[in-house]
Design an enzyme around this catalytic site. Structure first.
Site, short mmCIF file in Angstrom:
data_model
loop_
_atom_site.label_atom_id
_atom_site.label_comp_id
_atom_site.label_asym_id
_atom_site.label_seq_id
_atom_site.Cartn_x
_atom_site.Cartn_y
_atom_site.Cartn_z
N SER A 99 -35.86 -21.84 17.21
CA SER A 99 -35.22 -22.61 18.53
C SER A 99 -34.80 -22.08 18.73
O SER A 99 -34.61 -21.06 19.98
CB SER A 99 -34.61 -23.84 17.83
OG SER A 99 -35.09 -25.52 18.48
N ASP A 195 -44.21 -30.53 15.68
CA ASP A 195 -42.77 -30.39 16.32
C ASP A 195 -42.45 -31.48 17.38
O ASP A 195 -43.15 -31.32 18.43
CB ASP A 195 -42.98 -28.90 16.73
CG ASP A 195 -41.07 -29.03 16.82
OD1 ASP A 195 -40.51 -29.25 17.39
OD2 ASP A 195 -41.02 -26.85 16.72
N HIS A 225 -40.30 -28.85 13.35
CA HIS A 225 -39.53 -28.19 13.92
C HIS A 225 -38.58 -27.62 12.84
O HIS A 225 -37.93 -26.26 13.45
CB HIS A 225 -38.40 -28.74 15.20
CG HIS A 225 -37.62 -28.37 15.84
ND1 HIS A 225 -38.09 -27.29 16.95
CD2 HIS A 225 -36.09 -28.02 16.19
CE1 HIS A 225 -37.39 -26.96 17.34
NE2 HIS A 225 -35.86 -27.59 17.42
#
Length: 248
Positions: A99, A195, A225
């Site tokens: 991320s 996601d 995610h």
């Protein structure tokens, strides 16, 4: 037990390190995450079983490191990552960025390509501060400018995530999409199709933006995610292995 690295900016960065063969692996976590997360610990166990060097650390304001999270920004966490990678590892490393850690790993690769043997990104979120700003209403923008912060609910925390004015404004000096990005090392991007935080469209945009001889994107149908199911963890490990073999 964690050790601590003092950066030249005066921040104390908590880290855990394994000695072993190279290229070593460095895990870079996401926004408000820490080095005790599922992916970091799984990757550490995988490296330990194979006698491979490994490093996980907390950015300032995260986990066991010094500082207040609300005082931090992308540039600070990039500096922390550089201090850890340059000061605690030997030779080129495989950076595994999750991320926001994907954004920071790209910044490290751009600034110190000699230290990066390969890149593995997991739901990389480059320039997310600009994406956030672009999606705000005029009322919300005025609130950020006037009060210096924006609160948003998060499924990852019982408390809302707070995005500060400094985080957004400082992030504009750390953008990935504002200039060409050439990467000479092998790059593997992992992205879940379910996601809700980083859409597949962003992964495709990043794939198109990067230039290099060995860049690939893998989409995992149904992965979210967190990307932390047993199958996703196995894919991360297999990808790190392949990148290491290509970098050797």
């Amino acid at each position: 037990m964690s050790e601590f690295l003092e950066t030249r900016q005066g921040r104390r960065i908590a880290y855990d390190r394994l000695e072993g063969a190279g290229p070593g692996v460095v895990f870079l976590g996401g926004f408000k995450s820490d080095k005790e997360g599922t992916k970091a610990l799984a990757l550490e166990a995988w490296c330990k079983a194979r006698g491979r060097a490994f490093l996980r650390f907390d950015y300032s304001g995260h986990g066991a490191s010094s500082g207040d999270f609300l005082d931090g920004a992308i540039g600070d966490w990039f500096e922390d990552a550089c201090a850890a990678i340059l000061g605690l590892t030997e030779g080129p490393q495989i950076l595994v960025g999750s991320s926001m850690g994907g954004w920071i790993s790209l910044l490290v690769a751009r600034a110190h390509p000699e230290k990066v043997a390969g890149l593995v990104t997991i739901a990389a979120a480059p320039d997310f501060t600009e994406t956030l700003w672009a999606g705000l209403s005029e009322v919300e923008r005025q609130g950020v400018l006037e009060y210096g912060r924006l609160e948003r609910p998060s499924e990852y925390s019982p408390e809302p995530y707070i995005f500060t004015r400094r985080l957004i404004e400082e992030g504009r000096s750390r953008l990935i999409f504002d200039r060409p990005l050439g990467l000479g090392m092998p790059v593997r991007m992992l992205q879940g199709t379910a996601d809700a935080d980083v859409p597949v469209a962003l992964a495709m945009r990043l794939l198109d933006h990067m230039a290099g001889p060995d860049i690939r994107l893998t989409l995992v149908k149904g992965a979210d995610h967190r990307f932390s199911t047993p199958d996703c963890l196995k894919l991360i490990e297999a990808t790190v292995l392949k990148v290491g073999n290509r970098a050797a």
